[in-house]
Write a protein that holds these residues in place. Structure first.
Motif, short mmCIF file in Angstrom:
data_model
loop_
_atom_site.label_atom_id
_atom_site.label_comp_id
_atom_site.label_asym_id
_atom_site.label_seq_id
_atom_site.Cartn_x
_atom_site.Cartn_y
_atom_site.Cartn_z
N ASP A 178 -7.87 9.68 -3.40
CA ASP A 178 -7.64 8.32 -2.92
C ASP A 178 -7.42 7.41 -4.11
O ASP A 178 -8.36 7.09 -4.85
CB ASP A 178 -8.84 7.85 -2.09
N MET A 179 -6.17 7.01 -4.32
CA MET A 179 -5.84 6.15 -5.45
C MET A 179 -6.32 4.73 -5.21
O MET A 179 -6.54 4.31 -4.06
CB MET A 179 -4.32 6.16 -5.67
N PRO A 180 -6.50 3.94 -6.28
CA PRO A 180 -6.92 2.54 -6.11
C PRO A 180 -5.91 1.77 -5.26
O PRO A 180 -4.70 2.04 -5.31
CB PRO A 180 -6.95 2.01 -7.55
N ARG A 181 -6.41 0.84 -4.51
CA ARG A 181 -5.54 0.03 -3.65
C ARG A 181 -4.51 -0.74 -4.48
O ARG A 181 -4.86 -1.35 -5.49
CB ARG A 181 -6.38 -0.95 -2.84
N GLY A 182 -3.28 -0.68 -4.05
CA GLY A 182 -2.22 -1.41 -4.73
C GLY A 182 -1.66 -0.73 -5.96
O GLY A 182 -0.79 -1.28 -6.64
N SER A 183 -2.14 0.48 -6.28
CA SER A 183 -1.67 1.16 -7.49
C SER A 183 -0.33 1.85 -7.24
O SER A 183 0.00 2.23 -6.11
CB SER A 183 -2.70 2.17 -7.97
N ALA A 184 0.42 2.02 -8.31
CA ALA A 184 1.70 2.71 -8.25
C ALA A 184 1.49 4.22 -8.27
O ALA A 184 0.41 4.70 -8.63
CB ALA A 184 2.56 2.28 -9.44
N PRO A 185 2.49 5.00 -7.88
CA PRO A 185 2.39 6.46 -8.02
C PRO A 185 2.06 6.84 -9.46
O PRO A 185 2.36 6.09 -10.41
CB PRO A 185 3.79 6.95 -7.62
N ALA A 186 1.46 8.01 -9.63
CA ALA A 186 0.92 8.36 -10.94
C ALA A 186 1.13 9.82 -11.27
O ALA A 186 1.24 10.67 -10.39
CB ALA A 186 -0.58 8.05 -10.98
N GLU A 187 1.18 10.09 -12.57
CA GLU A 187 1.06 11.46 -13.06
C GLU A 187 -0.43 11.77 -13.05
O GLU A 187 -1.22 11.08 -13.70
CB GLU A 187 1.65 11.56 -14.46
#
Length: 301
Positions: A178-187
């Motif tokens: 679960d990525m942080p809210r509002g974050s962009a896609p990530a490596e």
């Protein structure tokens, strides 16, 4: 590649207690400033023989209460945090300076080169001299409040089975990230470690490029109880953090598929600094042979 300086201090056996998973949100707001003050003191006085009693007295609490609230806020005991900071600084100096090992020993608070070398080798899995090999820096994962680094997945693929000291296992772990809210896609990279503040490579790891919240599966995981550490380097341009991290204890069965979930967040001052390399301590010749036999990492997408 350049690691920014972070302080380091000695290890004291009186600090040793079982580590816990970080849970800063469980800590009363009234004690958080005391923990942050203690961490700041560690960073400023890393070359001194700081004791648990001194840290506790600085924030006006008993040693027992200080150890308890520090572990609740950081996930590790004061001693484990001090050791992590100290080794982070030693690794920084090994990778970014030409100082000899004896000078580095003095600068991080040790009085004996032999003691430092044996402790470093036991914790890291390679000697200080081996740690200066170019591939160590190339495959470095670094996490601290002031510096974060994730090696490109294409570099990990090119390194092949020379990465880390991966163990042979039969388990499969599916991690819901679960990525942080509002974050962009990530490596994104997820490693499984025997220690919540690891100093050497993972027993298994997996990665994915351009990942948002979702599932990442790691194959060939040894059965057991591990600490999963997820790190993500987000694309620029979004409102969320540029780098995020998450920790979660996981249990992997010897056969079949196990599942776990971890939430990622921006690095915090209460995170013990981590610098681990995915490079093997094998000779460059052996690394090239293994890479030729297995040109792609099984675990990296």
């Amino acid at each position: 590649m350049m690691l920014r300086s972070i302080a380091a201090v000695g290890h004291d056996s009186e600090f040793d207690e079982p580590p816990r998973v970080p849970a800063l949100e469980r800590v009363e707001k009234s004690v958080r400033p005391a923990v942050l003050q203690a961490i700041s003191s560690i960073q400023e006085r890393y070359f001194e023989p700081i004791t648990l009693a001194e840290l506790a007295s600085e924030v006006f609490v008993s040693r027992f209460h200080f150890s308890r609230m520090f572990a609740d806020a950081t996930g590790v005991t004061p001693g484990r945090f001090l050791t992590a900071v100290r080794l982070f600084e030693a690794k920084r100096l090994l990778l970014t300076t030409s100082l000899n090992v004896s000078d580095i020993v003095c600068s991080v608070g040790y009085s004996s080169v032999g003691t430092f070398t044996s402790r470093f080798s036991r914790a890291v899995g390679m000697t200080p001299t081996q740690y200066r090999e170019p591939q160590v820096a190339e495959l470095l994962v670094a996490i601290s409040p002031t510096f974060q680094r994730l090696p490109p997945l294409r570099t990990l693929r090119a390194a092949g089975r020379s990465c880390a000291s991966l163990q042979t296992g039969t388990g499969v772990l599916s991690m819901q990230l679960d990525m942080p809210r509002g974050s962009a896609p990530a490596e994104t990279l997820v490693g499984l470690f025997a220690d919540p503040v690891p100093q050497c490579g993972p027993v298994a790891f997996g990665g994915m490029a351009n990942m948002s919240s979702g599932e990442l599966t790691i194959h060939g995981v040894p059965a057991g109880r591990w600490t999963a550490i997820a790190v993500a380097q987000h694309q620029p341009g979004a409102g969320g953090p540029r780098f995020s991290i998450g920790y979660q204890g996981v249990t992997v069965a010897p056969y079949g598929q196990s599942t776990a979930r971890v939430g990622l967040r921006a690095p915090a001052a209460t995170d013990a600094p981590i610098a681990i390399t995915l490079a093997s301590k094998q000779s460059p010749f052996t690394q090239r042979m293994l890479a030729a036999q297995r040109p792609h990492l099984r675990a990296v997408a």
